[in-house]
Design a protein around this motif. Structure first.
Motif, PDB file in Angstrom:
ATOM      1  N   GLY A 191       0.805  -1.218   0.000  1.00 21.46           N
ATOM      2  CA  GLY A 191       0.000   0.000   0.000  1.00 21.46           C
ATOM      3  C   GLY A 191       0.842   1.273   0.000  1.00 21.46           C
ATOM      4  N   PHE A 192       2.008   1.213   0.603  1.00 21.87           N
ATOM      5  CA  PHE A 192       2.879   2.387   0.621  1.00 21.87           C
ATOM      6  C   PHE A 192       3.267   2.785  -0.805  1.00 21.87           C
ATOM      7  CE2 PHE A 192       3.163   1.538   5.039  1.00 21.87           C
ATOM      8  CZ  PHE A 192       3.679   2.667   5.649  1.00 21.87           C
ATOM      9  N   GLN A 193       3.777   1.827  -1.575  1.00 20.56           N
ATOM     10  CA  GLN A 193       4.257   2.134  -2.913  1.00 20.56           C
ATOM     11  C   GLN A 193       3.110   2.497  -3.852  1.00 20.56           C
ATOM     12  OE1 GLN A 193       6.994  -0.779  -4.446  1.00 20.56           O
ATOM     13  NE2 GLN A 193       7.903  -1.167  -2.445  1.00 20.56           N
ATOM     14  N   GLU A 194       1.962   1.863  -3.668  1.00 26.55           N
ATOM     15  CA  GLU A 194       0.806   2.190  -4.500  1.00 26.55           C
ATOM     16  C   GLU A 194       0.355   3.618  -4.299  1.00 26.55           C
ATOM     17  OE1 GLU A 194      -2.042  -0.730  -3.427  1.00 26.55           O
ATOM     18  OE2 GLU A 194      -1.175  -2.307  -4.713  1.00 26.55           O
ATOM     19  N   ASN A 195       0.617   4.176  -3.109  1.00 25.51           N
ATOM     20  CA  ASN A 195       0.252   5.554  -2.811  1.00 25.51           C
ATOM     21  C   ASN A 195       1.448   6.504  -2.884  1.00 25.51           C
ATOM     22  OD1 ASN A 195      -2.737   5.529  -1.787  1.00 25.51           O
ATOM     23  ND2 ASN A 195      -1.772   3.736  -0.839  1.00 25.51           N
ATOM     24  N   ASN A 196       2.523   6.045  -3.536  1.00 28.50           N
ATOM     25  CA  ASN A 196       3.727   6.867  -3.704  1.00 28.50           C
ATOM     26  C   ASN A 196       4.228   7.377  -2.353  1.00 28.50           C
ATOM     27  OD1 ASN A 196       5.771   8.107  -5.181  1.00 28.50           O
ATOM     28  ND2 ASN A 196       4.597   9.994  -5.470  1.00 28.50           N
ATOM     29  N   THR A 197       4.303   6.465  -1.380  1.00 27.79           N
ATOM     30  CA  THR A 197       4.736   6.812  -0.016  1.00 27.79           C
ATOM     31  C   THR A 197       5.905   5.922   0.383  1.00 27.79           C
ATOM     32  OG1 THR A 197       2.508   7.494   0.629  1.00 27.79           O
ATOM     33  CG2 THR A 197       4.020   6.923   2.403  1.00 27.79           C
ATOM     34  N   TYR A 198       6.924   6.543   0.970  1.00 24.87           N
ATOM     35  CA  TYR A 198       8.125   5.822   1.374  1.00 24.87           C
ATOM     36  C   TYR A 198       8.485   6.251   2.794  1.00 24.87           C
ATOM     37  CZ  TYR A 198       8.284   5.270  -3.674  1.00 24.87           C
ATOM     38  OH  TYR A 198       7.951   4.985  -4.978  1.00 24.87           O
ATOM     39  N   LEU A 199       8.663   5.267   3.667  1.00 23.14           N
ATOM     40  CA  LEU A 199       8.963   5.543   5.068  1.00 23.14           C
ATOM     41  C   LEU A 199      10.179   4.741   5.501  1.00 23.14           C
ATOM     42  CD1 LEU A 199       8.296   6.780   7.842  1.00 23.14           C
ATOM     43  CD2 LEU A 199       6.757   4.840   8.237  1.00 23.14           C
ATOM     44  N   THR A 200      11.187   5.438   6.001  1.00 21.15           N
ATOM     45  CA  THR A 200      12.414   4.795   6.485  1.00 21.15           C
ATOM     46  C   THR A 200      12.632   5.182   7.937  1.00 21.15           C
ATOM     47  OG1 THR A 200      13.425   4.897   4.281  1.00 21.15           O
ATOM     48  CG2 THR A 200      14.891   4.533   6.147  1.00 21.15           C
ATOM     49  N   LEU A 201      12.860   4.178   8.780  1.00 22.80           N
ATOM     50  CA  LEU A 201      13.184   4.392  10.187  1.00 22.80           C
ATOM     51  C   LEU A 201      14.625   3.954  10.420  1.00 22.80           C
ATOM     52  CD1 LEU A 201       9.954   2.938  11.877  1.00 22.80           C
ATOM     53  CD2 LEU A 201      10.400   5.298  11.154  1.00 22.80           C
ATOM     54  N   GLY A 202      15.338   4.712  11.254  1.00 22.68           N
ATOM     55  CA  GLY A 202      16.736   4.380  11.499  1.00 22.68           C
ATOM     56  C   GLY A 202      17.136   4.592  12.942  1.00 22.68           C
ATOM     57  N   ALA A 203      18.119   3.809  13.389  1.00 20.51           N
ATOM     58  CA  ALA A 203      18.676   3.961  14.738  1.00 20.51           C
ATOM     59  C   ALA A 203      20.162   3.621  14.669  1.00 20.51           C
ATOM     60  CB  ALA A 203      17.972   3.049  15.735  1.00 20.51           C
ATOM     61  N   SER A 204      20.979   4.412  15.398  1.00 21.89           N
ATOM     62  CA  SER A 204      22.436   4.227  15.344  1.00 21.89           C
ATOM     63  C   SER A 204      23.031   4.334  16.731  1.00 21.89           C
ATOM     64  CB  SER A 204      23.077   5.289  14.438  1.00 21.89           C
ATOM     65  OG  SER A 204      22.467   5.356  13.178  1.00 21.89           O
ATOM     66  N   TRP A 205      24.207   3.730  16.864  1.00 21.96           N
ATOM     67  CA  TRP A 205      24.984   3.808  18.104  1.00 21.96           C
ATOM     68  C   TRP A 205      26.455   3.885  17.740  1.00 21.96           C
ATOM     69  CZ3 TRP A 205      28.226  -0.522  19.291  1.00 21.96           C
ATOM     70  CH2 TRP A 205      28.974  -0.371  20.472  1.00 21.96           C
ATOM     71  N   VAL A 206      27.182   4.788  18.427  1.00 26.82           N
ATOM     72  CA  VAL A 206      28.630   4.922  18.226  1.00 26.82           C
ATOM     73  C   VAL A 206      29.294   4.992  19.594  1.00 26.82           C
ATOM     74  CG1 VAL A 206      30.497   6.394  17.375  1.00 26.82           C
ATOM     75  CG2 VAL A 206      28.445   6.065  15.989  1.00 26.82           C
ATOM     76  N   ASN A 207      30.378   4.245  19.739  1.00 26.47           N
ATOM     77  CA  ASN A 207      31.140   4.229  20.984  1.00 26.47           C
ATOM     78  C   ASN A 207      32.576   4.652  20.711  1.00 26.47           C
ATOM     79  OD1 ASN A 207      33.267   2.343  22.575  1.00 26.47           O
ATOM     80  ND2 ASN A 207      31.607   2.940  23.955  1.00 26.47           N
ATOM     81  N   LYS A 208      33.091   5.544  21.564  1.00 29.74           N
ATOM     82  CA  LYS A 208      34.507   5.916  21.507  1.00 29.74           C
ATOM     83  C   LYS A 208      35.176   5.421  22.776  1.00 29.74           C
ATOM     84  CE  LYS A 208      36.009   9.882  22.923  1.00 29.74           C
ATOM     85  NZ  LYS A 208      36.420  11.294  23.122  1.00 29.74           N
ATOM     86  N   TYR A 209      36.231   4.618  22.611  1.00 37.08           N
ATOM     87  CA  TYR A 209      37.008   4.163  23.769  1.00 37.08           C
ATOM     88  C   TYR A 209      38.379   4.821  23.705  1.00 37.08           C
ATOM     89  CZ  TYR A 209      39.536   1.385  27.138  1.00 37.08           C
ATOM     90  OH  TYR A 209      40.301   1.008  28.203  1.00 37.08           O
ATOM     91  N   GLU A 210      38.670   5.686  24.659  1.00 34.63           N
ATOM     92  CA  GLU A 210      39.933   6.417  24.730  1.00 34.63           C
ATOM     93  C   GLU A 210      40.463   6.317  26.152  1.00 34.63           C
ATOM     94  OE1 GLU A 210      41.714  10.890  23.675  1.00 34.63           O
ATOM     95  OE2 GLU A 210      39.561  10.539  23.802  1.00 34.63           O
ATOM     96  N   SER A 211      41.714   5.970  26.295  1.00 34.62           N
ATOM     97  CA  SER A 211      42.300   5.770  27.616  1.00 34.62           C
ATOM     98  C   SER A 211      42.043   6.963  28.525  1.00 34.62           C
ATOM     99  CB  SER A 211      43.808   5.532  27.499  1.00 34.62           C
ATOM    100  OG  SER A 211      44.408   5.482  28.778  1.00 34.62           O
ATOM    101  N   ALA A 212      41.582   6.687  29.739  1.00 31.96           N
ATOM    102  CA  ALA A 212      41.295   7.757  30.700  1.00 31.96           C
ATOM    103  C   ALA A 212      42.555   8.317  31.321  1.00 31.96           C
ATOM    104  CB  ALA A 212      40.366   7.236  31.793  1.00 31.96           C
TER     105      ALA A 212
END
Length: 571
Positions: A191-212
């Motif tokens: 139904g999304f494409q038939e109605n010319n509708t596009y929905l994208t959901l995203g989630a991200s995670w980034v970790n930095k490890y640096e000596s304390a």
């Protein structure tokens, strides 16, 4: 051990992939590459502040080569910046060097991609991760390690990566690790494409490890040092909806405590949120954007400043300017915090030679800050949360511009563009520019008028000309039309003529003239020759000291004079 391990893994990966590829008789093998070399033979010019260099020539030179097949890619880049162009090594001598800092091997199939070596990546809008190369700014913050991209099902993409970030000719000690998940829901529901509708959901995670234990900082006026967190985590969630002629993007990111030289060693968490909406149909478009960021500087080395070691990127909500005078006072995104707004309307009238108009307005403010008490560095409390900030409260104005553009083709051979720009620039906060006589400069208000004409003289010859004028004034009181000339450098005039002769030649002459107190001319002339995949440009002239900006990131360029040579080749 690291190079040995990398090449051992690369060899194993290549052997496995080659064996698989041999089963496919249609496997293709393509080699491509490029060479880019920019050179200046500098001359001293005390009038404009162009300094004398010990080297007779300065250059930034790059050579890329890549081999691609159906399932296996490999490539590397050679760089020579031992004697870099003016400004590239002024703040960090680490930019100087030569060698092969970038190399990779990548295998790709329908369900997964795997990269070993150096690579670039961006999660969402780049709020918590964006590694990229921008040679005009001297930026290359690639990661050295591994990246895996999985496509386990229709509409699902998962990324995982880990590596150490490039800092010119070395790699920072910190490990940068992250993951990203994107779901394209329109691929799940018909139904999304038939109605010319596009929905994208995203989630991200980034970790930095640096000596304390590294880069311990002594608190001014106290007998103790700050204790740094060895782990910093950043998260991002977003939704992108396109339906018919409308498009909407909402994104929010946050970061745990990350004291650094950039944020004056405060332990405040970071966050950024953005809303963007646009509408576009034939002949008409609209755009509205808002962004609030707070303490979102994110680096792989807490003691580093400048353009290197940025893990993330905060896009600028200002119009990207290409004309000389419109780009004279560019805005660079502030990582310590800002409220940014941008709106744009474009309309093209019907008819073969009908005109088109575009209106763009941008305004960037500081966020409101209530500073903490305690030992201070530049107003910020060492080891504290730094400040408090009410979400909806807006601080002083950083930058504002209003642009009107008119474009019309009067005949098959003649086209004319006009532009007016009204710009407010908070010089005290953004660059602290001084006039050439050393006098203090406050806020600057600019009125910029531009005319750009293009005339196709014959089938092979085209002449283009630009005329630009900037009226610069003291804009402290925000009056839109205040015409006294107490601006940072006074008024400016710019002109350009460009003659192109197909298929090979282009001749350009230009002059940027300060009509204020200095009366300096920044003249330039160049000849460009194109032949196949080769492009050679030779020029001579002066370059004004100022800022070169791309995507809200700016690099200071000192004044220079001399013979310039630029060569590009792609194969």
């Amino acid at each position: 051990m690291r190079p040995v391990l990398f090449f051992s893994l690369a060899a194993a990966l290549a052997a496995t992939t080659t064996a698989t590829a041999q089963e496919n008789n249609d496997d293709k093998f393509v080699v491509s590459g490029s060479i880019q070399s920019d050179v200046i033979i500098p001359q001293e010019d005390t009038e404009i502040g162009a300094k004398k260099y010990n080297e007779w020539a300065l250059t930034n030179t790059y050579a890329d080569i890549a081999a691609r097949s159906n399932h296996l890619d490999a490539g590397l880049r050679f760089e020579f910046t031992k004697h870099p162009l003016p400004g590239y090594a002024d703040t960090d001598k680490s930019f100087k060097g030569w060698g092969v800092p970038n190399f990779y091997i990548k295998t790709h199939f329908d369900k997964f991609d795997l990269t070993l070596g150096t690579f670039y990546e961006q999660f969402g809008s780049g709020f918590i991760l964006r590694t990229y190369e921008e040679r005009s700014l001297g930026i290359d913050n690639s990661l050295l390690g591994g990246k895996l991209v999985l496509r386990p099902a229709k509409g699902v993409q998962i990324k995982a990566l880990s590596g150490k970030q490039r800092h010119y000719w070395k790699w920072n000690d910190a490990w940068v690790t992250g993951g990203d998940l994107e779901l394209s829901l329109d691929q799940w529901f018909r139904g999304f494409q038939e109605n010319n509708t596009y929905l994208t959901l995203g989630a991200s995670w980034v970790n930095k490890y640096e000596s304390a234990d590294e880069d311990n900082v002594m608190v001014p006026g106290a007998s103790y040092k700050l204790k740094f967190p060895s782990t910093v985590n950043a998260f991002d969630v977003r939704a992108n909806l396109q339906t018919g002629d409308f498009s909407f993007l909402a994104e929010y990111a946050w970061k745990t405590q990350d004291p650094s030289f950039e944020n004056k060693y405060v332990y405040r968490t970071g966050r950024v949120g953005m809303l963007s909406a646009s509408y576009s149909r034939k002949g008409f478009s609209m755009l509205a954007q808002a962004k609030r960021s707070d303490n979102m500087g994110f680096r792989s080395a807490r003691s580093v400043t400048g353009l290197s070691s940025n893990i993330n990127n905060l896009p600028a909500f200002t119009m990207e300017q290409t004309y000389t005078l419109a780009a004279l006072y560019p805005y660079a995104t502030r990582s310590d915090g800002e409220w940014a707004f941008q709106g744009e309307i474009g309309y093209k009238f019907k008819g073969r030679y009908a005109p088109s108009f575009k209106l763009n307005y941008s305004h960037v403010f500081d966020i409101d800050k209530n500073f903490s008490k305690g030992p201070h560095y530049d107003g910020y409390g060492y080891g504290s949360n730094g400040y408090g900030s009410a979400f909806w409260k807006i601080g002083k104005s950083f930058y504002r511009d209003f642009n009107i553009q008119y474009e019309q083709k009067y005949s098959r051979d003649f086209k004319l563009n006009f532009m007016y720009m009204n710009q407010y620039y908070n010089n005290d906060v953004l660059t602290a520019i001084e006039r050439e006589d050393g006098a203090h400069v406050g806020d600057v208000l600019n009125h910029i008028f531009i005319a750009d004409a293009k005339w196709k003289m014959t089938r092979k010859m085209t002449l283009r000309g630009e005329a630009q004028y900037m009226k610069s004034s003291d804009g402290k009181d925000y009056q839109i039309f205040k015409w006294n000339s107490n601006g940072a450098q006074g008024d400016w005039i710019s002109g350009l003529l460009e003659l192109s002769v197909l298929p090979n030649w282009m001749f350009t002459v230009s002059d940027l003239y300060n009509a204020g107190e200095t009366k300096h001319h920044y003249y330039m002339g160049s000849v460009t020759f194109n032949y196949g995949a080769h492009r050679l440009q030779v020029g001579y002239g002066r370059t004004r000291a100022g800022f070169n900006c791309t995507g809200g990131v700016c690099r200071y360029v000192p004044a220079s004079k001399g013979v310039t040579l630029s060569y590009n080749y792609n194969f």
